[in-house]
Write a protein that holds these residues in place. Sequence first.
Motif, PDB file in Angstrom:
ATOM      1  N   GLY A 177       0.811  -1.208   0.000  1.00  0.00           N
ATOM      2  CA  GLY A 177       0.000   0.000   0.000  1.00  0.00           C
ATOM      3  C   GLY A 177       0.843   1.256   0.000  1.00  0.00           C
ATOM      4  O   GLY A 177       0.516   2.238  -0.688  1.00  0.00           O
ATOM      5  N   VAL A 178       1.932   1.248   0.773  1.00  0.00           N
ATOM      6  CA  VAL A 178       2.862   2.385   0.773  1.00  0.00           C
ATOM      7  C   VAL A 178       3.465   2.562  -0.615  1.00  0.00           C
ATOM      8  O   VAL A 178       3.517   3.681  -1.154  1.00  0.00           O
ATOM      9  N   GLU A 179       3.897   1.458  -1.211  1.00  0.00           N
ATOM     10  CA  GLU A 179       4.524   1.524  -2.540  1.00  0.00           C
ATOM     11  C   GLU A 179       3.552   2.020  -3.603  1.00  0.00           C
ATOM     12  O   GLU A 179       3.852   2.950  -4.364  1.00  0.00           O
ATOM     13  N   TYR A 180       2.363   1.413  -3.657  1.00  0.00           N
ATOM     14  CA  TYR A 180       1.414   1.762  -4.713  1.00  0.00           C
ATOM     15  C   TYR A 180       0.894   3.195  -4.568  1.00  0.00           C
ATOM     16  O   TYR A 180       0.782   3.924  -5.557  1.00  0.00           O
ATOM     17  N   SER A 181       0.525   3.592  -3.339  1.00  0.00           N
ATOM     18  CA  SER A 181      -0.005   4.952  -3.165  1.00  0.00           C
ATOM     19  C   SER A 181       1.071   5.991  -3.447  1.00  0.00           C
ATOM     20  O   SER A 181       0.781   7.063  -4.010  1.00  0.00           O
ATOM     21  N   SER A 182       2.314   5.676  -3.105  1.00  0.00           N
ATOM     22  CA  SER A 182       3.415   6.600  -3.393  1.00  0.00           C
ATOM     23  C   SER A 182       3.648   6.715  -4.894  1.00  0.00           C
ATOM     24  O   SER A 182       3.912   7.805  -5.418  1.00  0.00           O
ATOM     25  N   LYS A 183       3.527   5.590  -5.610  1.00  0.00           N
ATOM     26  CA  LYS A 183       3.781   5.601  -7.053  1.00  0.00           C
ATOM     27  C   LYS A 183       2.762   6.435  -7.825  1.00  0.00           C
ATOM     28  O   LYS A 183       3.080   6.931  -8.910  1.00  0.00           O
ATOM     29  N   ILE A 184       1.548   6.575  -7.275  1.00  0.00           N
ATOM     30  CA  ILE A 184       0.581   7.438  -7.976  1.00  0.00           C
ATOM     31  C   ILE A 184       0.539   8.837  -7.351  1.00  0.00           C
ATOM     32  O   ILE A 184      -0.383   9.604  -7.606  1.00  0.00           O
ATOM     33  N   GLY A 185       1.566   9.131  -6.511  1.00  0.00           N
ATOM     34  CA  GLY A 185       1.795  10.514  -6.109  1.00  0.00           C
ATOM     35  C   GLY A 185       1.286  10.941  -4.752  1.00  0.00           C
ATOM     36  O   GLY A 185       1.231  12.141  -4.466  1.00  0.00           O
ATOM     37  N   TYR A 186       0.923   9.997  -3.856  1.00  0.00           N
ATOM     38  CA  TYR A 186       0.366  10.381  -2.559  1.00  0.00           C
ATOM     39  C   TYR A 186       1.337  10.127  -1.410  1.00  0.00           C
ATOM     40  O   TYR A 186       2.191   9.241  -1.479  1.00  0.00           O
ATOM     41  N   ASP A 187       1.173  10.919  -0.365  1.00  0.00           N
ATOM     42  CA  ASP A 187       2.006  10.822   0.829  1.00  0.00           C
ATOM     43  C   ASP A 187       1.539   9.657   1.682  1.00  0.00           C
ATOM     44  O   ASP A 187       0.483   9.711   2.319  1.00  0.00           O
ATOM     45  N   ALA A 188       2.325   8.589   1.736  1.00  0.00           N
ATOM     46  CA  ALA A 188       1.934   7.374   2.447  1.00  0.00           C
ATOM     47  C   ALA A 188       1.939   7.540   3.960  1.00  0.00           C
ATOM     48  O   ALA A 188       1.419   6.679   4.674  1.00  0.00           O
ATOM     49  N   HIS A 189       2.511   8.629   4.471  1.00  0.00           N
ATOM     50  CA  HIS A 189       2.406   8.890   5.915  1.00  0.00           C
ATOM     51  C   HIS A 189       0.935   9.015   6.321  1.00  0.00           C
ATOM     52  O   HIS A 189       0.565   8.704   7.464  1.00  0.00           O
ATOM     53  N   GLN A 190       0.104   9.484   5.408  1.00  0.00           N
ATOM     54  CA  GLN A 190      -1.321   9.630   5.712  1.00  0.00           C
ATOM     55  C   GLN A 190      -2.007   8.275   5.895  1.00  0.00           C
ATOM     56  O   GLN A 190      -2.980   8.166   6.641  1.00  0.00           O
ATOM     57  N   MET A 191      -1.506   7.265   5.224  1.00  0.00           N
ATOM     58  CA  MET A 191      -2.016   5.913   5.431  1.00  0.00           C
ATOM     59  C   MET A 191      -1.791   5.497   6.879  1.00  0.00           C
ATOM     60  O   MET A 191      -2.675   4.915   7.524  1.00  0.00           O
ATOM     61  N   ALA A 192      -0.627   5.799   7.410  1.00  0.00           N
ATOM     62  CA  ALA A 192      -0.336   5.498   8.807  1.00  0.00           C
ATOM     63  C   ALA A 192      -1.278   6.261   9.726  1.00  0.00           C
ATOM     64  O   ALA A 192      -1.786   5.717  10.714  1.00  0.00           O
ATOM     65  N   ASN A 193      -1.536   7.531   9.396  1.00  0.00           N
ATOM     66  CA  ASN A 193      -2.429   8.328  10.237  1.00  0.00           C
ATOM     67  C   ASN A 193      -3.833   7.731  10.286  1.00  0.00           C
ATOM     68  O   ASN A 193      -4.525   7.825  11.307  1.00  0.00           O
ATOM     69  N   PHE A 194      -4.260   7.108   9.183  1.00  0.00           N
ATOM     70  CA  PHE A 194      -5.603   6.531   9.196  1.00  0.00           C
ATOM     71  C   PHE A 194      -5.694   5.331  10.132  1.00  0.00           C
ATOM     72  O   PHE A 194      -6.754   5.043  10.672  1.00  0.00           O
ATOM     73  N   PHE A 195      -4.571   4.647  10.337  1.00  0.00           N
ATOM     74  CA  PHE A 195      -4.589   3.552  11.306  1.00  0.00           C
ATOM     75  C   PHE A 195      -4.858   4.071  12.722  1.00  0.00           C
ATOM     76  O   PHE A 195      -5.437   3.369  13.557  1.00  0.00           O
ATOM     77  N   ALA A 196      -4.458   5.315  12.994  1.00  0.00           N
ATOM     78  CA  ALA A 196      -4.777   5.924  14.288  1.00  0.00           C
ATOM     79  C   ALA A 196      -6.288   6.122  14.406  1.00  0.00           C
ATOM     80  O   ALA A 196      -6.872   5.942  15.488  1.00  0.00           O
ATOM     81  N   THR A 197      -6.944   6.482  13.299  1.00  0.00           N
ATOM     82  CA  THR A 197      -8.408   6.600  13.297  1.00  0.00           C
ATOM     83  C   THR A 197      -9.055   5.257  13.574  1.00  0.00           C
ATOM     84  O   THR A 197      -9.992   5.149  14.380  1.00  0.00           O
ATOM     85  N   ILE A 198      -8.560   4.220  12.916  1.00  0.00           N
ATOM     86  CA  ILE A 198      -9.101   2.866  13.120  1.00  0.00           C
ATOM     87  C   ILE A 198      -8.957   2.449  14.574  1.00  0.00           C
ATOM     88  O   ILE A 198      -9.872   1.858  15.166  1.00  0.00           O
ATOM     89  N   LYS A 199      -7.816   2.754  15.161  1.00  0.00           N
ATOM     90  CA  LYS A 199      -7.588   2.373  16.559  1.00  0.00           C
ATOM     91  C   LYS A 199      -8.566   3.091  17.486  1.00  0.00           C
ATOM     92  O   LYS A 199      -9.099   2.486  18.423  1.00  0.00           O
ATOM     93  N   ARG A 200      -8.841   4.374  17.223  1.00  0.00           N
ATOM     94  CA  ARG A 200      -9.799   5.105  18.062  1.00  0.00           C
ATOM     95  C   ARG A 200     -11.202   4.524  17.933  1.00  0.00           C
ATOM     96  O   ARG A 200     -11.928   4.393  18.920  1.00  0.00           O
ATOM     97  N   ILE A 201     -11.589   4.171  16.712  1.00  0.00           N
ATOM     98  CA  ILE A 201     -12.901   3.555  16.517  1.00  0.00           C
ATOM     99  C   ILE A 201     -12.990   2.262  17.300  1.00  0.00           C
ATOM    100  O   ILE A 201     -13.976   1.987  17.989  1.00  0.00           O
ATOM    101  N   SER A 202     -11.942   1.455  17.206  1.00  0.00           N
ATOM    102  CA  SER A 202     -11.912   0.173  17.914  1.00  0.00           C
ATOM    103  C   SER A 202     -11.955   0.375  19.421  1.00  0.00           C
ATOM    104  O   SER A 202     -12.726  -0.272  20.137  1.00  0.00           O
ATOM    105  N   ASP A 203     -11.149   1.303  19.919  1.00  0.00           N
ATOM    106  CA  ASP A 203     -11.103   1.555  21.372  1.00  0.00           C
ATOM    107  C   ASP A 203     -12.435   2.086  21.882  1.00  0.00           C
ATOM    108  O   ASP A 203     -12.926   1.666  22.938  1.00  0.00           O
ATOM    109  N   ASN A 204     -13.039   3.017  21.138  1.00  0.00           N
ATOM    110  CA  ASN A 204     -14.304   3.609  21.579  1.00  0.00           C
ATOM    111  C   ASN A 204     -15.450   2.606  21.558  1.00  0.00           C
ATOM    112  O   ASN A 204     -16.401   2.726  22.322  1.00  0.00           O
ATOM    113  N   ALA A 205     -15.346   1.614  20.680  1.00  0.00           N
ATOM    114  CA  ALA A 205     -16.391   0.598  20.599  1.00  0.00           C
ATOM    115  C   ALA A 205     -16.173  -0.509  21.625  1.00  0.00           C
ATOM    116  O   ALA A 205     -16.989  -1.419  21.741  1.00  0.00           O
ATOM    117  N   GLY A 206     -15.051  -0.451  22.344  1.00  0.00           N
ATOM    118  CA  GLY A 206     -14.754  -1.494  23.323  1.00  0.00           C
ATOM    119  C   GLY A 206     -14.366  -2.802  22.680  1.00  0.00           C
ATOM    120  O   GLY A 206     -14.527  -3.870  23.258  1.00  0.00           O
TER     121      GLY A 206
END
Length: 491
Positions: free
Chosen positions: A192-221
Motif C-alpha cells: 500500500g505504501v509503494e502503490y499509493s506513493s507511485k501514484i503521487g500520494y504521501d503514504a504517511h497519511q495511510m499510517a495516520n488513518f490507522f490511528a483513526t481505526i484504533k480510536r474507533i476500535s477503542d471507543n467501541a470497546g
Amino acid sequence: MNIPTPFYRLFLLAVVTVSACSRNPVTGKREVILMSKEQEVALGQQSHPAVVATMGLYQDKNLENFINEKGKAMARISHRPDLPYQFYIVDSPVVNAFAVPGGYVYFTRGIMAHFNNEAEFAGVLGHEIGHITARHSARQQTSQLFGTVALIGGAILAPRVIGQNLDQAQQALQLALLSYSRDHESESDKIGVEYSSKIGYDAHQMANFFATIKRISDNAGQAIPTFLSTHPDPGGRYNRVHELAKDYQAKNPGKYEVDRESFLRMIDGILYGEDPRQGFVENNMFYHPELRFQFPVPNGWQHQNSPTQFQMAPKDGKSGMVLMLAKGNSLDEAAQTMVKELSLNVLESAKTTINGNPALVIISQQQQQQEQGQPQQQQTAQNTVQIGTHLIQYNNAIYALHGLSAASNFNSQFPVFQRVASGFRALTDSEKLNRKPERVQVKTAPRDGTFSEVMVAMGMPASRVEELGVLNSMKKDDRVTRGSLIKVVGR
C-alpha cells in the motif's frame, strides 16, 4: 430479498481445490496457489452479486468516478495490471474496505466518510489491491470461504448454534488462519505504501488513518490483544507504516500529495451512520419508512439489518427470526416456492389475517440433506430445524417472517414468533416515516480554538465531540484555525 442459502453453495462451487505451484508476482517466490487467474476472476464475478445483495451499492457519481479513476491508475502500476479490476462503494456505515479475488475492491460509505484526505484513501486502496496482487485474497478467501460458509450454512440449517457454539467455531477458524493472516496484512501495508506513493500520494497519511481505526476500535470497546488479532494491531501498524513511508520517500525523493480540501469537498453530504430509509430499530420496534410497515423486536434480542433481510435472535441462540421478501404473486405461490427452495416438509398450514392483511401460517421442518460420501445422520428433534413462517400480503408484496428453532424447543418458542408476527402492521407515524438520515456536512470553522470549542461553536452537542473528533482525525484539544474545513454531522 433473497434467501441467503444459495450464496454459500455458489461460493463452494466456485472454489476449485486443485493446487498448483506458481510464482508470486510480488515476492517472486514459488508457492502453492489454490486458484488460477481465471478461477480468481470467476470467483470475483460470482461473489459480487452476493456482496451487492447483502450490502447494497451507495449511489454517488462523483465518488464512484473518483475511486475508479484512482483505482485504475493504481492497477496500471501494480504487479498484476492485467486483472479486470472493479471498484465499488457499498451502502454500509461500518468503517471497512475489502477485496475479493479477481480484482474486486469494495469501500463502505462509512470508511469514505472517515477519510480526511485523498492520501488516506490511496493508502487503503493500495493495501486492498496489494491483497489481490500478492494473491493473499485467493489463498485466504479460499480458506475463509470454506470455513465461513460452513458456519453460515450451520447457522441457517441449525439455528441452535447461533449463540455460543457459533462464536466458538468462529474463534477456532480465526485462530487457524492467524499464522498467515498477520503476515499478509503486513505485506499489504508495505505494498500500500509503494502503490499509493507511485501514484503521487504521501503514504504517511495511510499510517495516520490507522490511528483513526484504533480510536474507533477503542471507543467501541472492541480492542483486542495483538496476539489474538487476525490483523496487526492498528497502533503497531501506525509506527511501522510511518517507517515504511519515510524509507520509501528517502529512496524516491519527490512531491507527495495529501489533497485534503478536494477530498472533503467531494464527501460533503455523504450518508453517515445507519440509513433509516432501510429500516431502523427504536424502543423495541423495527420501522421501515420506505416499505411503510413496523413490527416488534422482543426485548433483549440482538438484531442486524441489511438491504436483503432483517435478522434477530436472543442471546441464548436457541431461536431466531428472519424477515425477507417472499417470491410469488400470491400467498399460495409464495408458499410453494418457499417449500421447494428450502426443502421443507410442511406439518400444517392455515390462512388468517394479521391486522387486516391476508396471511398464511406454515409450520414446517427442514429436510436434512445427505452429503455425498457421508453417512446418513439420524434425524432427531434436537438436530431438526422447525420453522414457523408467517407469509403476509401487504402493499402489493408478500413478506416472509420466519421463526426458527430446533424442533425440540419449537413449542416453547412459537408463541414469541406469533407475537412478533401479530405486531406486523402499517407504519403511519409521520415522524418515523419522515426520519431523515444524518449526513456529513463540510463547513468552515467560525473561529480559532480547540477542536472541542469549535464543535460547540458550530452547534454540535458536547456528547458527540469524541465521535466527531474521530470523524475529523482530531483530538478535543487540537487547535483549529478559523476558516479551515471541518466535518460536522446533521440531518
